[in-house]
Design a protein around this motif. Structure first.
Motif, short mmCIF file in Angstrom:
data_model
loop_
_atom_site.label_atom_id
_atom_site.label_comp_id
_atom_site.label_asym_id
_atom_site.label_seq_id
_atom_site.Cartn_x
_atom_site.Cartn_y
_atom_site.Cartn_z
N HIS A 31 -12.82 3.66 4.08
CA HIS A 31 -11.54 2.97 4.11
C HIS A 31 -10.61 3.44 2.98
O HIS A 31 -9.39 3.56 3.17
CB HIS A 31 -11.79 1.47 3.97
CG HIS A 31 -10.94 0.64 4.85
ND1 HIS A 31 -11.14 0.54 6.22
CD2 HIS A 31 -9.86 -0.13 4.59
CE1 HIS A 31 -10.23 -0.24 6.74
NE2 HIS A 31 -9.43 -0.67 5.77
N ALA A 32 -11.22 3.75 1.83
CA ALA A 32 -10.40 4.17 0.67
C ALA A 32 -9.66 5.46 0.99
O ALA A 32 -8.48 5.62 0.66
CB ALA A 32 -11.29 4.35 -0.55
N ASN A 70 -11.30 6.78 8.97
CA ASN A 70 -11.90 5.63 8.27
C ASN A 70 -13.42 5.64 8.40
O ASN A 70 -14.13 5.46 7.41
CB ASN A 70 -11.40 4.33 8.89
CG ASN A 70 -10.16 3.79 8.16
OD1 ASN A 70 -9.94 4.13 7.01
ND2 ASN A 70 -9.37 2.99 8.84
N LEU A 105 0.82 -1.21 0.00
CA LEU A 105 0.00 0.00 0.00
C LEU A 105 0.86 1.27 0.00
O LEU A 105 0.63 2.19 -0.77
CB LEU A 105 -0.93 0.01 1.23
CG LEU A 105 -1.85 1.22 1.34
CD1 LEU A 105 -2.92 1.19 0.26
CD2 LEU A 105 -2.50 1.31 2.72
N THR A 106 1.85 1.32 0.85
CA THR A 106 2.59 2.57 1.05
C THR A 106 3.96 2.59 0.37
O THR A 106 4.62 3.63 0.31
CB THR A 106 2.82 2.81 2.55
OG1 THR A 106 3.58 1.71 3.05
CG2 THR A 106 1.51 2.91 3.30
N LEU A 112 -2.77 7.03 4.34
CA LEU A 112 -1.56 6.24 4.65
C LEU A 112 -0.53 6.39 3.53
O LEU A 112 0.66 6.57 3.76
CB LEU A 112 -1.93 4.76 4.81
CG LEU A 112 -2.68 4.40 6.09
CD1 LEU A 112 -3.20 2.97 6.03
CD2 LEU A 112 -1.77 4.55 7.30
N ARG A 113 -1.02 6.33 2.27
CA ARG A 113 -0.12 6.45 1.11
C ARG A 113 0.57 7.80 1.10
O ARG A 113 1.78 7.91 0.88
CB ARG A 113 -0.91 6.26 -0.19
CG ARG A 113 -0.86 4.81 -0.71
CD ARG A 113 -1.24 4.76 -2.19
NE ARG A 113 -2.60 5.20 -2.41
CZ ARG A 113 -3.67 4.37 -2.39
NH1 ARG A 113 -3.50 3.10 -2.18
NH2 ARG A 113 -4.86 4.84 -2.60
N ASP A 147 -6.85 4.69 3.28
CA ASP A 147 -5.70 4.17 2.52
C ASP A 147 -4.91 5.31 1.88
O ASP A 147 -3.68 5.33 1.87
CB ASP A 147 -6.17 3.22 1.42
CG ASP A 147 -6.53 1.85 1.98
OD1 ASP A 147 -6.32 1.64 3.18
OD2 ASP A 147 -7.02 1.00 1.20
N GLN A 148 -5.69 6.23 1.31
CA GLN A 148 -5.06 7.37 0.63
C GLN A 148 -4.19 8.17 1.61
O GLN A 148 -3.09 8.60 1.28
CB GLN A 148 -6.18 8.24 0.01
CG GLN A 148 -5.70 9.45 -0.76
CD GLN A 148 -4.85 9.04 -1.97
OE1 GLN A 148 -4.96 7.91 -2.43
NE2 GLN A 148 -3.99 9.93 -2.41
N GLU A 188 -1.65 1.81 11.13
CA GLU A 188 -1.39 3.23 10.81
C GLU A 188 -0.19 3.70 11.59
O GLU A 188 -0.06 4.86 11.97
CB GLU A 188 -2.67 4.06 11.04
CG GLU A 188 -3.07 4.53 12.39
CD GLU A 188 -3.19 3.54 13.54
OE1 GLU A 188 -2.78 2.37 13.42
OE2 GLU A 188 -3.68 3.97 14.59
N ARG A 198 6.46 0.55 7.45
CA ARG A 198 5.07 0.50 7.94
C ARG A 198 5.05 -0.59 9.01
O ARG A 198 5.15 -1.77 8.73
CB ARG A 198 4.11 0.17 6.81
CG ARG A 198 2.67 0.23 7.30
CD ARG A 198 1.68 0.26 6.19
NE ARG A 198 0.33 0.27 6.71
CZ ARG A 198 -0.69 -0.26 6.08
NH1 ARG A 198 -0.51 -0.82 4.90
NH2 ARG A 198 -1.90 -0.22 6.61
#
Ligand SMILES: Nc1nc2c(ncn2[C@@H]2O[C@H](COP(=O)(O)OP(=O)(O)OP(=O)(O)O)[C@@H](O)[C@H]2O)c(=O)[nH]1
Length: 522
Positions: free
Chosen positions: A400-401, A395, A354-355, A407-408, A404-405, A430, A426
């Motif tokens: 959730h999306a 969240n 993800l990241t 976190l990225r 995620d964004q 989080e 990571r």
């Protein structure tokens, strides 16, 4: 220090280049060897063919000289002359020579002519000279099975032809003088009065393909006639293909028209002659040529082989070397592919999808070398464990999306501001771990705070920014990374307790001058 796979592969390169160089050298040597072999066979073919043609040329010379000598000497009439008889039409005459009791003829050929009998004295004198050629005609025919006909053609309308023509109705006629052996011999076409070699033609009597060697006979400036011999090309074909070599040898006349070739060919096929009489490799249109003249340039022996055939032969001769080199190159290529595939797999296994930061496996894999570097450089290892505040709410509120964004983004900004030896990991959902190597421990707090600020650039809604809390520790001498992480985790917990959006550290007080970084109470 043990060599890495990559270093090993790079070190193998010179060896491969050397093998390639050796292969190229062997290939070139083979190519030169092939050329030398071909040239040698070509030269011996040239010598054999030239010797044979020179022999024939000498025989034509001898006929020419004998006739001229006899014409000049005007010796007493030969007994054979008595056999001359007119034909019924009164326009033609024939002289075939008498046969003895055993059936052997006085003459090896037959003379046929036009005009009245008795002959004019000048014609009779020339005929007497021509009959003397019999001493040459007979042995020439006996010893050269390739020679079909020998003959003297007179400007005074007669022809002495040996052996005796099989057709009873064969007779000299003026139309013969239109043929190349006569026309090419005339002064306007042959002012040097040299011997001439005709183009290739099919024998009227069906005796294969032929060429004619002729020489004009001059008394003062008057051309009496032409001596000739007709030669089948079978022996020339064998001479020009003697010895084994690659490519094809052919004999062409001075205009490049084919005289002898191994396979079938058209009578009018033509080749371009080499620019120089010196035999040398002349390459044009993908074909290698060798050319060498004979009989004063009236004939040329040519050899040709296609460049691709020559190169292929050279490759074949060094086949085993090339096979090994090819195999080595193949293995080398496969090794590199495997190396890159392995590197990619390792990277994937050590990266959080993800990241794009390191995962725990990646961290432990790389941390060891940073620890070693820190010991060598006497630097300070600093560990910062950070956690996004109230991430659950992000969240829950935005989905959730969006989480995620966030976190990225946080990871992206941290990776961007990291220095080459910093590890960004990571650590959990989080939670991010940052391991940094610093020259002086006092700057740790401000460096850690800068990293936290970078992470906080992540947005989860328009203008809404996340905050992070962190625990910062200096890895002590002899302390394991796991122990240090546990300490950082406790400090992170304190930061959360103290209201979040801050770093709590166990560094000396001076290092925590940053208002957002507080020294631990405990
Ligand atoms: N979108 C997203 N959420 C994740 C991911 N991993 C963990 N989380 C969420 O992160 C949240 C962490 O929540 P908590 O542990 O309660 O912590 P918090 O809400 O940040 O509160 P504090 O840490 O106390 O400030 C949970 O809701 C997890 O589901 C992820 O990969 N993507």
């Amino acid at each position: 220090m043990p060599l890495t796979t990559r270093t090993r592969l790079i070190l193998m390169l010179p060896a491969l280049l050397l093998a390639l160089g050796l292969g190229a050298y062997r290939y070139q040597a083979n190519l030169n060897g092939l050329r030398a072999d071909i040239a040698q066979t070509f030269h011996s073919r040239h010598e054999l063919t030239q010797n044979y043609l020179t022999l024939l040329s000498t025989q034509v010379d001898a006929m020419q000289q004998l006739l001229l000598q006899r014409y000049r000497d005007d010796p007493p009439p030969l007994p054979a002359l008595r056999a001359l008889r007119p034909l019924a039409d009164g326009q033609r005459w024939v002289l075939s020579g008498r046969e003895d009791e055993q059936g052997a003829s006085e003459l090896s050929g037959t003379v046929t002519g036009l005009g009245d009998v008795p002959l004019a004295s000048a014609v009779r004198r020339e005929l007497n000279a021509a009959l003397g050629l019999d001493v040459l005609f007979a042995p020439i025919l006996r010893h050269n099975p390739q020679i079909s006909w020998v003959y003297y053609t007179s400007a005074s309308d007669f022809m002495y032809l040996a052996p005796k023509p099989p057709l009873d109705d064969f007779h000299y006629e003026r139309a013969f003088l239109l043929k190349p052996f006569w026309q090419d011999a005339l002064a306007e076409h042959n002012p040097q009065r040299r011997q001439i070699i005709s183009s290739l033609y099919e024998d009227a009597g069906g005796k294969d393909l032929m060429i004619t060697l002729s020489a004009p006979v001059y008394e003062q400036n008057r051309m009496l006639g032409v001596v000739s011999l007709d030669l089948g090309i079978e022996l020339l074909r064998r001479l020009t293909s003697s010895g084994a070599t690659h490519g094809e040898t052919l004999l062409v006349d001075e205009h490049g028209k084919i005289v002898v070739r191994q396979g079938t060919f058209g009578l009018h096929e033509q080749y371009t002659l080499p620019p120089s009489a010196q035999p040398s490799w002349d390459s044009s249109a993908g074909v290698h040529w060798l050319g060498k003249p004979m009989l004063g340039g009236q004939l040329w022996l040519l050899h040709h082989i296609s460049e691709s055939q020559l190169h292929w032969l050279a490759v074949q001769q060094s086949g085993s070397t090339w096979l090994l080199i090819g195999l080595a190159l193949l293995l080398y290529g496969v090794a590199w592919r495997l190396f890159f595939a392995l590197r990619r797999m390792t990277r994937l296994m050590q990266t959080d999808p993800l990241t794009k930061t390191l995962n725990r496996r990646g961290f432990y894999n790389k941390a060891a070398s940073i620890q070693a570097l820190s010991t060598r450089q006497q630097g300070h290892l600093v560990l910062l464990l950070m956690d996004i505040d109230h991430f659950k709410a992000v969240n829950d509120t935005h989905g959730h999306a969006v989480g995620d964004q966030v976190l990225r983004q946080a990871a992206h900004y941290m990776l961007k501001s990291a220095r080459p030896f910093d590890l960004i990991v990571r650590w959990g959902g989080e939670e991010f771990l940052v391991l940094m190597l610093l020259d002086d421990a006092e700057s740790a707090a401000s460096v850690a705070e800068r990293m936290r600020q970078q992470a906080q650039r992540a947005r989860f809604a328009e203008r809404q920014q996340v905050t992070l809390s962190g625990g910062l520790v200096l890895v002590k001498e002899g302390e394991s990374l796991d122990q240090a992480i546990r300490r950082a985790d406790q400090l992170l917990y304190q930061a959360k307790q103290q209201g979040r959006n801050r770093i709590v550290s166990d560094l000396p007080t001076r290092a925590t001058s940053d208002p957002q970084v507080q020294a631990s109470a405990g």
